[in-house]
Structure formats: C-alpha cells, structure tokens
Motif scaffolding. Structure first.
Motif, PDB file in Angstrom:
ATOM      1  N   GLN A 278       0.838  -1.190   0.000  1.00  0.00           N
ATOM      2  CA  GLN A 278       0.000   0.000   0.000  1.00  0.00           C
ATOM      3  C   GLN A 278       0.888   1.260   0.000  1.00  0.00           C
ATOM      4  OE1 GLN A 278      -2.818   0.226   3.186  1.00  0.00           O
ATOM      5  NE2 GLN A 278      -3.599   2.204   2.537  1.00  0.00           N
ATOM      6  N   ALA A 279       1.967   1.264   0.767  1.00  0.00           N
ATOM      7  CA  ALA A 279       2.883   2.404   0.803  1.00  0.00           C
ATOM      8  C   ALA A 279       3.476   2.643  -0.576  1.00  0.00           C
ATOM      9  CB  ALA A 279       3.977   2.151   1.832  1.00  0.00           C
ATOM     10  N   GLU A 280       3.764   1.517  -1.269  1.00  0.00           N
ATOM     11  CA  GLU A 280       4.316   1.635  -2.622  1.00  0.00           C
ATOM     12  C   GLU A 280       3.313   2.285  -3.562  1.00  0.00           C
ATOM     13  OE1 GLU A 280       5.955  -1.264  -6.137  1.00  0.00           O
ATOM     14  OE2 GLU A 280       6.057  -1.990  -4.072  1.00  0.00           O
ATOM     15  N   GLU A 281       2.059   1.921  -3.424  1.00  0.00           N
ATOM     16  CA  GLU A 281       1.002   2.513  -4.257  1.00  0.00           C
ATOM     17  C   GLU A 281       0.863   4.008  -3.965  1.00  0.00           C
ATOM     18  OE1 GLU A 281      -0.792   1.204  -6.749  1.00  0.00           O
ATOM     19  OE2 GLU A 281       0.492  -0.559  -6.533  1.00  0.00           O
ATOM     20  N   GLU A 282       0.944   4.348  -2.695  1.00  0.00           N
ATOM     21  CA  GLU A 282       0.843   5.756  -2.317  1.00  0.00           C
ATOM     22  C   GLU A 282       2.038   6.550  -2.872  1.00  0.00           C
ATOM     23  OE1 GLU A 282       0.418   5.999   1.916  1.00  0.00           O
ATOM     24  OE2 GLU A 282      -1.573   5.070   1.887  1.00  0.00           O
TER      25      GLU A 282
END
Length: 116
Positions: A1-5
């Motif tokens: 999720q952090a990567e997507e953000e």
C-alpha cells in the motif's frame, strides 16, 4: 500500500512538474513576444520621430534613443506652447493699443467736428 501511495504521489508530482514546464514555456513565449513587440514599437516611434534614424540602417533602436527623441519632441512642444502664449499676449496687447488709438481718433474727430 505504501508503494502505491508513493507511486500516486510520484505521478502527481510528475504531472505538476509537466504543468510547471508547460507554463514556463508559455511564459517564455510571452516574454519573447513582448520583447519583439517592444522592439517593433521602438522602431516605429523612431521612424515617426526621425525616419532617417531608424529602419534605414537595419540596426535595432535602443530604448535610450527612443527616450531622447520623445524628450526632444516634448521639449519642442513645450517651446511651441510658450511661443504661442507669448504671441497671444503680444496680440492682445496690440489689439488693446489699437482700440485705444481708435478711441482717441474718435475723440479727435468729434472735437474737430465741434470746432468746425
């Protein structure tokens, strides 16, 4: 999720950078166009003020040349106004003297008629 953000933030930043680049190109274009318009205006002013000083030599007209020519025309205009005022005063004075002389002539005529 952090990567997507991070990808979303990166994408957003990249979009903002592209938009800033586009705006910068537009501003540069506007500045260049304004500069060209200024050069054209200066040349036209000089051609109107002094046709032999602009255009015929093919050289760019400097702002200082335009300023000096406009100042010269302004000074000449001021001198013309002062001369006009002076001539108006002189004319008024002469008209007043003429009226006085005409009045004196009328008095002299009347006196002469009475004597006759």
């Amino acid at each position: 999720q952090a990567e997507e953000e991070l990808k979303a933030a990166w994408s957003q930043q990249a979009g903002q950078l592209r938009e800033m680049g586009r705006r910068e190109r537009l501003l540069r274009s506007d500045v260049q166009r304004a500069g060209e318009q200024l050069e054209s205006f200066k040349t036209r002013v000089m051609q109107v003020c002094s046709p032999s000083a602009a255009g015929s030599t093919g050289k760019s007209v400097t702002e200082q040349q335009v300023i000096e020519k406009v100042r010269q025309i302004s000074d000449e205009n001021q001198q013309s106004h002062e001369r006009e005022k002076s001539l108006q005063k002189e004319l008024s004075s002469r008209l007043a003297k003429e009226r006085e002389v005409s009045g004196n002539i009328e008095v002299f005529k009347n006196s002469l008629q009475k004597l006759q």
